[in-house]
Design a protein around this motif. Structure first.
Motif, PDB file in Angstrom:
ATOM      1  N   SER A   5       0.815  -1.220   0.000  1.00 37.73           N
ATOM      2  CA  SER A   5       0.000   0.000   0.000  1.00 37.73           C
ATOM      3  C   SER A   5       0.845   1.265   0.000  1.00 37.73           C
ATOM      4  CB  SER A   5      -0.944   0.007   1.208  1.00 37.73           C
ATOM      5  OG  SER A   5      -1.848  -1.064   1.119  1.00 37.73           O
TER       6      SER A   5
ATOM      7  N   HIS B 134      -1.743  11.851   5.494  1.00 39.62           N
ATOM      8  CA  HIS B 134      -1.808  10.431   5.158  1.00 39.62           C
ATOM      9  C   HIS B 134      -0.541   9.713   5.614  1.00 39.62           C
ATOM     10  CE1 HIS B 134      -0.830   7.297   1.913  1.00 39.62           C
ATOM     11  NE2 HIS B 134      -1.532   6.704   2.851  1.00 39.62           N
TER      12      HIS B 134
ATOM     13  N   HIS C  91      -0.739   6.962   8.706  1.00 42.13           N
ATOM     14  CA  HIS C  91      -0.467   5.577   8.297  1.00 42.13           C
ATOM     15  C   HIS C  91       0.782   5.046   9.014  1.00 42.13           C
ATOM     16  CE1 HIS C  91      -1.322   2.698   4.785  1.00 42.13           C
ATOM     17  NE2 HIS C  91      -0.501   2.070   5.582  1.00 42.13           N
TER      18      HIS C  91
ATOM     19  N   ILE D 176      -5.731   6.213   5.359  1.00 42.93           N
ATOM     20  CA  ILE D 176      -6.171   5.721   4.053  1.00 42.93           C
ATOM     21  C   ILE D 176      -7.326   6.567   3.523  1.00 42.93           C
ATOM     22  CG2 ILE D 176      -7.248   3.744   2.885  1.00 42.93           C
ATOM     23  CD1 ILE D 176      -5.452   1.966   4.714  1.00 42.93           C
TER      24      ILE D 176
END
Length: 124
Positions: free
Chosen positions: A45, A68, A72, A108
């Motif tokens: 990802s 982000h 993450h 996400i």
């Protein structure tokens, strides 16, 4: 952010491979869920997000791109350490896994928003 995401993805890739090697050598697959999450949410990802941010600099340079990245990359280690502890029998760590999972999910969702806003076709 693109290059940073690709670099951190490479770290997760190595961690996932090393954990896989450990499980294979020891014939103990208790941490298979950690291995899968590190490879999917860490390596795959983040590498793909890094490539997208590199190809679309407006997304990578945006504030939401940074949000982000941090959500993450704070949430994933918290979630993975918690999951490893849970697999080791420490049941009281479930709230830690949930906090890490929420952070990753928010990251996400920030990525999705960023892609929808900043990733545009160069042809008109």
């Amino acid at each position: 952010m693109g290059v940073k995401l690709i670099r951190i993805a490479a770290v997760y890739f190595v961690l996932g491979v090393l954990l896989g090697m450990y499980m294979s050598i020891s014939h103990s697959y208790d941490y298979a869920s950690v291995h899968a999450h590190v490879n999917l949410l860490g390596w795959a990802s983040l590498a793909l997000a890094g490539v997208i941010y590199h190809l679309f600099p407006a997304a990578g340079e945006s504030t939401v791109g940074k949000v982000h990245f941090w959500l993450h990359n704070i949430g994933l280690p918290v979630m993975m350490i918690g999951l490893a502890l849970l697999m080791s029998g420490v049941e009281s760590v479930e709230p830690v896994i949930a906090v890490g999972g929420v952070l990753v999910t928010l990251g996400i969702l920030a990525f999705l928003y960023n892609v929808l806003i900043h990733v545009k076709s160069s042809t008109k």
